[in-house]
Scaffold this motif. Structure first.
Motif, mmCIF file in Angstrom:
data_model
loop_
_atom_site.group_PDB
_atom_site.id
_atom_site.type_symbol
_atom_site.label_atom_id
_atom_site.label_comp_id
_atom_site.label_asym_id
_atom_site.label_seq_id
_atom_site.Cartn_x
_atom_site.Cartn_y
_atom_site.Cartn_z
ATOM 1 N N GLN A 13 0.829 -1.200 0.000
ATOM 2 C CA GLN A 13 0.000 0.000 0.000
ATOM 3 C C GLN A 13 0.867 1.255 0.000
ATOM 4 N N PRO A 14 0.356 2.340 -0.565
ATOM 5 C CA PRO A 14 1.098 3.612 -0.493
ATOM 6 C C PRO A 14 1.435 3.948 0.947
ATOM 7 N N GLY A 15 2.669 4.428 1.138
ATOM 8 C CA GLY A 15 3.156 4.732 2.472
ATOM 9 C C GLY A 15 3.827 3.556 3.157
ATOM 10 N N GLY A 16 3.734 2.385 2.564
ATOM 11 C CA GLY A 16 4.305 1.192 3.161
ATOM 12 C C GLY A 16 5.792 1.040 2.910
ATOM 13 N N SER A 17 6.318 -0.065 3.401
ATOM 14 C CA SER A 17 7.743 -0.353 3.296
ATOM 15 C C SER A 17 7.956 -1.765 2.775
ATOM 16 N N LEU A 18 9.122 -1.990 2.223
ATOM 17 C CA LEU A 18 9.477 -3.315 1.700
ATOM 18 C C LEU A 18 10.978 -3.362 1.510
ATOM 19 N N THR A 19 11.541 -4.527 1.651
ATOM 20 C CA THR A 19 12.962 -4.720 1.361
ATOM 21 C C THR A 19 13.131 -5.762 0.275
ATOM 22 N N LEU A 20 13.870 -5.395 -0.762
ATOM 23 C CA LEU A 20 14.227 -6.316 -1.836
ATOM 24 C C LEU A 20 15.609 -6.902 -1.551
ATOM 25 N N SER A 21 15.803 -8.138 -1.987
ATOM 26 C CA SER A 21 17.088 -8.805 -1.819
ATOM 27 C C SER A 21 17.609 -9.285 -3.164
ATOM 28 N N CYS A 22 18.910 -9.410 -3.235
ATOM 29 C CA CYS A 22 19.552 -9.923 -4.446
ATOM 30 C C CYS A 22 20.694 -10.834 -4.014
ATOM 31 N N ALA A 23 20.616 -12.089 -4.419
ATOM 32 C CA ALA A 23 21.669 -13.061 -4.108
ATOM 33 C C ALA A 23 22.571 -13.210 -5.321
ATOM 34 N N ALA A 24 23.854 -13.022 -5.110
ATOM 35 C CA ALA A 24 24.828 -13.057 -6.201
ATOM 36 C C ALA A 24 25.686 -14.312 -6.112
ATOM 37 N N SER A 25 26.097 -14.801 -7.268
ATOM 38 C CA SER A 25 27.002 -15.941 -7.318
ATOM 39 C C SER A 25 27.788 -15.906 -8.613
ATOM 40 N N GLY A 26 28.874 -16.671 -8.655
ATOM 41 C CA GLY A 26 29.658 -16.795 -9.878
ATOM 42 C C GLY A 26 30.743 -15.768 -10.049
ATOM 43 N N PHE A 27 30.964 -14.931 -9.041
ATOM 44 C CA PHE A 27 32.035 -13.940 -9.122
ATOM 45 C C PHE A 27 32.428 -13.523 -7.706
ATOM 46 N N LEU A 83 17.709 -3.617 -0.982
ATOM 47 C CA LEU A 83 17.147 -2.296 -1.184
ATOM 48 C C LEU A 83 15.971 -2.154 -0.227
ATOM 49 N N GLN A 84 16.177 -1.350 0.799
ATOM 50 C CA GLN A 84 15.120 -1.087 1.770
ATOM 51 C C GLN A 84 14.352 0.137 1.290
ATOM 52 N N MET A 85 13.046 -0.039 1.146
ATOM 53 C CA MET A 85 12.207 1.020 0.581
ATOM 54 C C MET A 85 11.139 1.410 1.596
ATOM 55 N N THR A 86 11.046 2.684 1.880
ATOM 56 C CA THR A 86 10.037 3.192 2.801
ATOM 57 C C THR A 86 9.232 4.305 2.126
ATOM 58 N N SER A 87 8.138 4.699 2.775
ATOM 59 C CA SER A 87 7.280 5.767 2.242
ATOM 60 C C SER A 87 6.985 5.545 0.762
ATOM 61 N N LEU A 88 6.594 4.340 0.436
ATOM 62 C CA LEU A 88 6.408 3.977 -0.971
ATOM 63 C C LEU A 88 5.263 4.758 -1.602
ATOM 64 N N LYS A 89 5.472 5.099 -2.882
ATOM 65 C CA LYS A 89 4.498 5.855 -3.649
ATOM 66 C C LYS A 89 4.039 5.013 -4.843
ATOM 67 N N THR A 90 2.896 5.369 -5.406
ATOM 68 C CA THR A 90 2.416 4.606 -6.569
ATOM 69 C C THR A 90 3.427 4.648 -7.708
ATOM 70 N N GLU A 91 4.154 5.755 -7.804
ATOM 71 C CA GLU A 91 5.140 5.887 -8.887
ATOM 72 C C GLU A 91 6.395 5.032 -8.675
ATOM 73 N N ASP A 92 6.487 4.348 -7.548
ATOM 74 C CA ASP A 92 7.588 3.399 -7.329
ATOM 75 C C ASP A 92 7.262 2.029 -7.929
ATOM 76 N N THR A 93 6.036 1.862 -8.415
ATOM 77 C CA THR A 93 5.654 0.608 -9.060
ATOM 78 C C THR A 93 6.565 0.338 -10.250
ATOM 79 N N ALA A 94 7.214 -0.812 -10.237
ATOM 80 C CA ALA A 94 8.203 -1.125 -11.272
ATOM 81 C C ALA A 94 8.743 -2.529 -11.052
ATOM 82 N N VAL A 95 9.429 -3.018 -12.074
ATOM 83 C CA VAL A 95 10.301 -4.179 -11.899
ATOM 84 C C VAL A 95 11.661 -3.655 -11.476
ATOM 85 N N TYR A 96 12.193 -4.217 -10.411
ATOM 86 C CA TYR A 96 13.485 -3.786 -9.872
ATOM 87 C C TYR A 96 14.547 -4.823 -10.233
#
Lengths: 120, 106
Positions: A13-27, A83-96
């Motif tokens: 929801q707008p105003g919410g928070s979320l954290t994205l993760s990325c696991a790396a390998s091969g280097f 990537l820790q994301m707070t105060s999310l807005k509708t315009e943050d909708t995207a593929v990351y």
């Protein structure tokens, strides 16, 4: 083989928070700068953030559109970037996309992306 | 911020055509310019960096040139797998910025 696998995308929801993760390998993860780049539906690529390596004291850079709301971090012991994301807005909708920076700090490898939707 | 302007925004081409895409920076970026390919529904892949250096694994039909403000990406002989959107990216200074993309289609 370089692999970058993102996770954590969700509907928030707008105003919410979320954290994205990325696991790396091969280097050798701790040698490279790491980035997040996003792509809104039907739009082009937008760079979001970068974190440098330990030698460069993990300094960070942000796009103006996310500065103060998003925080990039990394855990070299887990070969992961976040990537820790707070105060999310509708315009943050995207593929990351998680991305690796190469020798002269261009992006050389990309993950498959994780989708964030910000909507009520 | 450095603005990256690509032209054309789209182009129609045929298999076997030689295709050139132009990217112009709003200020001098030296050779800090990369080209990225993105197929529909897929992640981007890197083609060229430092204006003219081919990324490991990228086909040699792709070539780049330019310095300062104006840059080009050329595909020597278009193949079906090359129909995609191409973006330029400057990394000379922060924020890193991308061009708006050039869609190469039939």
């Amino acid at each position: 083989e370089v692999q970058l696998v993102e996770s954590g995308g969700a509907l928030v929801q707008p105003g919410g928070s979320l954290t994205l993760s990325c696991a790396a390998s091969g280097f050798t993860f701790d040698k490279h700068y790491m980035d997040w780049v996003r792509q809104a539906p039907g739009k082009g690529l937008e760079w979001v953030a970068r974190i440098r390596n330990r030698i460069n004291t993990y300094n960070t850079e942000y796009a103006a559109s996310v500065k103060g709301r998003f925080t990039i971090s990394r855990d070299d012991s887990r070969n992961s970037v976040f990537l820790q994301m707070t105060s999310l807005k509708t315009e943050d909708t995207a593929v990351y996309f998680c991305a690796r920076s190469g020798g002269t700090y261009y992006i050389d490898y990309w993950g498959q992306g994780t989708a964030l939707t910000v909507s009520s | 911020d450095i603005q990256m302007t690509q032209s054309p925004s789209s182009l129609s081409a045929s298999v076997g055509d030689r295709v050139t895409i132009t990217c112009r920076a709003s200020q001098d970026i030296g050779n800090s310019l990369a080209w990225v390919q993105q197929k529909p529904g897929k992640a981007p892949t890197s083609l060229i960096y430092d204006s003219s250096t081919l990324q490991s694994g990228a086909p040699s039909k792709f070539s780049g040139r330019g310095y300062g403000i104006e840059f080009t990406l050329t595909i020597s002989s278009l193949q079906p797998e090359d129909f995609a959107t191409y973006y330029c990216q400057q990394y000379n200074e922060y924020p890193v910025t991308f061009g708006g993309g050039t869609k190469v289609e039939f």
